[in-house]
Design a protein around this motif. Structure first.
Motif, PDB file in Angstrom:
ATOM      1  N   LYS A   1       3.125  13.341   4.658  1.00 44.53           N
ATOM      2  CA  LYS A   1       4.069  12.294   4.272  1.00 44.53           C
ATOM      3  C   LYS A   1       3.358  11.214   3.446  1.00 44.53           C
ATOM      4  N   THR A   2       4.047  10.770   2.413  1.00 48.01           N
ATOM      5  CA  THR A   2       3.572   9.647   1.609  1.00 48.01           C
ATOM      6  C   THR A   2       4.446   8.435   1.928  1.00 48.01           C
ATOM      7  N   VAL A   3       3.811   7.356   2.396  1.00 50.31           N
ATOM      8  CA  VAL A   3       4.532   6.185   2.893  1.00 50.31           C
ATOM      9  C   VAL A   3       4.140   4.964   2.073  1.00 50.31           C
ATOM     10  N   PHE A   4       5.146   4.258   1.583  1.00 44.23           N
ATOM     11  CA  PHE A   4       4.936   2.962   0.936  1.00 44.23           C
ATOM     12  C   PHE A   4       5.315   1.870   1.931  1.00 44.23           C
ATOM     13  N   PHE A   5       4.444   0.870   2.091  1.00 44.87           N
ATOM     14  CA  PHE A   5       4.784  -0.236   2.986  1.00 44.87           C
ATOM     15  C   PHE A   5       4.283  -1.551   2.402  1.00 44.87           C
ATOM     16  N   GLU A   6       4.952  -2.614   2.826  1.00 46.81           N
ATOM     17  CA  GLU A   6       4.588  -3.971   2.413  1.00 46.81           C
ATOM     18  C   GLU A   6       4.473  -4.839   3.655  1.00 46.81           C
ATOM     19  N   LEU A   7       3.346  -5.520   3.780  1.00 47.10           N
ATOM     20  CA  LEU A   7       3.085  -6.408   4.912  1.00 47.10           C
ATOM     21  C   LEU A   7       3.001  -7.843   4.415  1.00 47.10           C
ATOM     22  N   ILE A   8       3.820  -8.719   5.007  1.00 46.50           N
ATOM     23  CA  ILE A   8       3.825 -10.141   4.658  1.00 46.50           C
ATOM     24  C   ILE A   8       3.582 -10.940   5.924  1.00 46.50           C
TER      25      ILE A   8
ATOM     26  N   MET B   1       0.834  -1.194   0.000  1.00 42.60           N
ATOM     27  CA  MET B   1       0.000   0.000   0.000  1.00 42.60           C
ATOM     28  C   MET B   1       0.873   1.250   0.000  1.00 42.60           C
ATOM     29  N   THR B   2       0.338   2.302  -0.573  1.00 42.93           N
ATOM     30  CA  THR B   2       0.935   3.636  -0.479  1.00 42.93           C
ATOM     31  C   THR B   2      -0.101   4.544   0.161  1.00 42.93           C
ATOM     32  N   VAL B   3       0.222   5.115   1.317  1.00 45.32           N
ATOM     33  CA  VAL B   3      -0.741   5.900   2.090  1.00 45.32           C
ATOM     34  C   VAL B   3      -0.186   7.301   2.308  1.00 45.32           C
ATOM     35  N   HIS B   4      -1.119   8.231   2.551  1.00 43.62           N
ATOM     36  CA  HIS B   4      -0.768   9.616   2.839  1.00 43.62           C
ATOM     37  C   HIS B   4      -1.097   9.900   4.307  1.00 43.62           C
TER      38      HIS B   4
ATOM     39  N   ARG C   1      10.413   7.907  -4.673  1.00 46.24           N
ATOM     40  CA  ARG C   1      10.965   8.927  -3.775  1.00 46.24           C
ATOM     41  C   ARG C   1      11.915   9.866  -4.528  1.00 46.24           C
ATOM     42  N   ASP C   2      12.791   9.305  -5.361  1.00 52.79           N
ATOM     43  CA  ASP C   2      13.729  10.141  -6.117  1.00 52.79           C
ATOM     44  C   ASP C   2      12.987  11.039  -7.099  1.00 52.79           C
ATOM     45  N   ARG C   3      11.923  10.505  -7.716  1.00 48.94           N
ATOM     46  CA  ARG C   3      11.158  11.329  -8.648  1.00 48.94           C
ATOM     47  C   ARG C   3      10.477  12.484  -7.917  1.00 48.94           C
ATOM     48  N   ASN C   4       9.924  12.211  -6.727  1.00 46.97           N
ATOM     49  CA  ASN C   4       9.294  13.279  -5.951  1.00 46.97           C
ATOM     50  C   ASN C   4      10.308  14.351  -5.553  1.00 46.97           C
ATOM     51  N   LEU C   5      11.512  13.912  -5.166  1.00 45.95           N
ATOM     52  CA  LEU C   5      12.550  14.885  -4.820  1.00 45.95           C
ATOM     53  C   LEU C   5      12.952  15.711  -6.039  1.00 45.95           C
ATOM     54  N   ALA C   6      13.079  15.049  -7.192  1.00 43.52           N
ATOM     55  CA  ALA C   6      13.451  15.771  -8.411  1.00 43.52           C
ATOM     56  C   ALA C   6      12.379  16.787  -8.792  1.00 43.52           C
ATOM     57  N   GLU C   7      11.110  16.386  -8.690  1.00 46.55           N
ATOM     58  CA  GLU C   7      10.030  17.312  -9.019  1.00 46.55           C
ATOM     59  C   GLU C   7       9.985  18.472  -8.037  1.00 46.55           C
TER      60      GLU C   7
ATOM     61  N   ILE D   1       8.332   8.057   0.812  1.00 50.40           N
ATOM     62  CA  ILE D   1       8.731   8.390  -0.553  1.00 50.40           C
ATOM     63  C   ILE D   1       8.462   9.846  -0.896  1.00 50.40           C
ATOM     64  N   ASP D   2       7.705  10.556  -0.050  1.00 46.23           N
ATOM     65  CA  ASP D   2       7.474  11.977  -0.290  1.00 46.23           C
ATOM     66  C   ASP D   2       7.208  12.659   1.038  1.00 46.23           C
ATOM     67  N   GLY D   3       7.901  13.787   1.260  1.00 46.35           N
ATOM     68  CA  GLY D   3       7.745  14.486   2.525  1.00 46.35           C
ATOM     69  C   GLY D   3       6.984  15.781   2.427  1.00 46.35           C
ATOM     70  N   GLY D   4       6.345  16.068   1.269  1.00 45.92           N
ATOM     71  CA  GLY D   4       5.607  17.306   1.148  1.00 45.92           C
ATOM     72  C   GLY D   4       6.465  18.530   1.354  1.00 45.92           C
ATOM     73  N   HIS D   5       7.610  18.596   0.658  1.00 47.05           N
ATOM     74  CA  HIS D   5       8.593  19.684   0.792  1.00 47.05           C
ATOM     75  C   HIS D   5       9.220  19.707   2.191  1.00 47.05           C
TER      76      HIS D   5
END
Length: 238
Positions: A117-124, A32-35, A185-191, A61-65
C-alpha cells in the motif's frame, strides 16, 4: 508631524508582520508518502507538548493491484490507543494533547498477504488558537504610540483579519494537498486498469491467432489425403 506619525505607523506595521510571522512558524506541518509492504506495520513518532493539537489526515493512493485500504492507530506517550481505524481508504483525526511526549501513529498492512500500500498523510501540530496573540506580546510594539495612533491602527482588527487569512490559506493548502493525493490515486487506478486491459487484450489476440491456425490446419487435413491427420480422420469416421 505627519511625516513622523507616518514613519511610526510604518514601523508599527513592520513589527506587527514580524511578530505574526514568528507566531505562524510555531506550528509543525509535515507531508509524506510512504510504502507499507504486505504483512508489515510502519510506525512514526513525533514529540508534542501539552495544550497543542494534533491533526492527521491520511489516504491510500495505491493498493498494489489490491484494495485501497489500511489500518491506522494513534497512541499517546504511555502507549494508550487514542484512535484506531481498521481497513479504511482515508480518514481525518484531530486530538487535543493533554500529555506531553512522543506520540506514535502507525499504518498497519498486516492483513494483506501480497499487496503493498502507498499512503499519503499530512501531520499538523499547532497550538490551539495560536493565531490569536496575547496582549503581552504587543507591549514592545505599542511602546511610544499615542492613544490616538493606537485607536487609528485598530490592532485587534488587523490581528483578526490576518488570523482569518492564515486559517483560510492553511485550509486551501490542505485541500490542494488532498486533491493531489486524489489525483495520484486516480492515476494509479487508471494505470492499473490500463495494464489489465492490455494484458487481457494480448491474451485474446494470441488465442484468436491460435484458434485460426488450428482451424486452417484441420481444414487442410480433411482435403489432403496423404497426411497422417487425414488418415486419422478416416479411421475416426470408420
Amino acid at each position: 508631524m505627519d511625516g513622523r506619525i507616518s514613519h511610526r505607523r510604518t514601523a508599527f506595521c513592520s513589527a506587527l508582520i514580524v511578530v505574526l510571522l514568528a507566531a505562524m512558524v510555531e506550528s509543525y506541518d509535515k507531508e509524506m508518502t510512504v510504502h507499507i509492504d504486505a504483512g508489515k506495520k510502519e510506525c512514526y513518532f513525533h514529540p508534542v507538548k501539552a495544550g497543542e493539537t494534533i491533526d492527521i489526515e491520511y489516504q491510500v493512493i495505491d493498493g498494489g493491484h489490491g484494495d485501497l485500504d489500511i489500518s491506522f492507530s494513534l497512541a499517546d506517550p504511555i502507549g494508550l490507543i487514542i484512535v484506531s481505524d481498521f481497513k479504511k481508504p482515508e480518514n481525518i483525526h484531530r486530538h487535543d494533547v493533554q500529555k506531553e511526549g512522543d506520540y506514535r501513529f502507525c499504518f498497519d498492512n498486516t492483513f494483506s498477504t501480497f499487496n503493498r500500500k502507498t499512503v499519503f498523510f499530512e501531520l499538523i501540530v499547532e497550538k490551539e488558537g495560536e493565531q490569536n496573540l496575547g496582549d503581552d506580546q504587543w507591549n514592545d510594539v505599542f511602546e511610544g504610540l499615542t492613544p490616538e495612533e493606537f485607536y487609528e491602527m485598530k490592532v485587534q482588527d488587523i490581528m483578526d483579519y490576518i488570523g482569518r487569512i492564515r486559517m483560510q490559506m492553511t485550509k486551501a493548502r490542505q485541500i490542494q494537498d488532498m486533491l493531489r493525493s486524489h489525483e495520484a490515486r486516480d492515476r494509479n487506478l487508471a494505470e492499473s486498469n490500463f495494464i489489465k486491459v492490455n494484458t487481457w487484450s494480448l491474451f485474446q489476440i494470441c488465442a484468436m491467432i491460435a484458434v485460426g491456425l488450428l482451424q486452417v490446419f484441420l481444414v487442410r487435413s480433411i482435403f489432403d489425403t496423404n497426411t497422417r491427420m487425414s488418415k486419422l480422420w478416416q479411421r475416426m469416421h470408420l
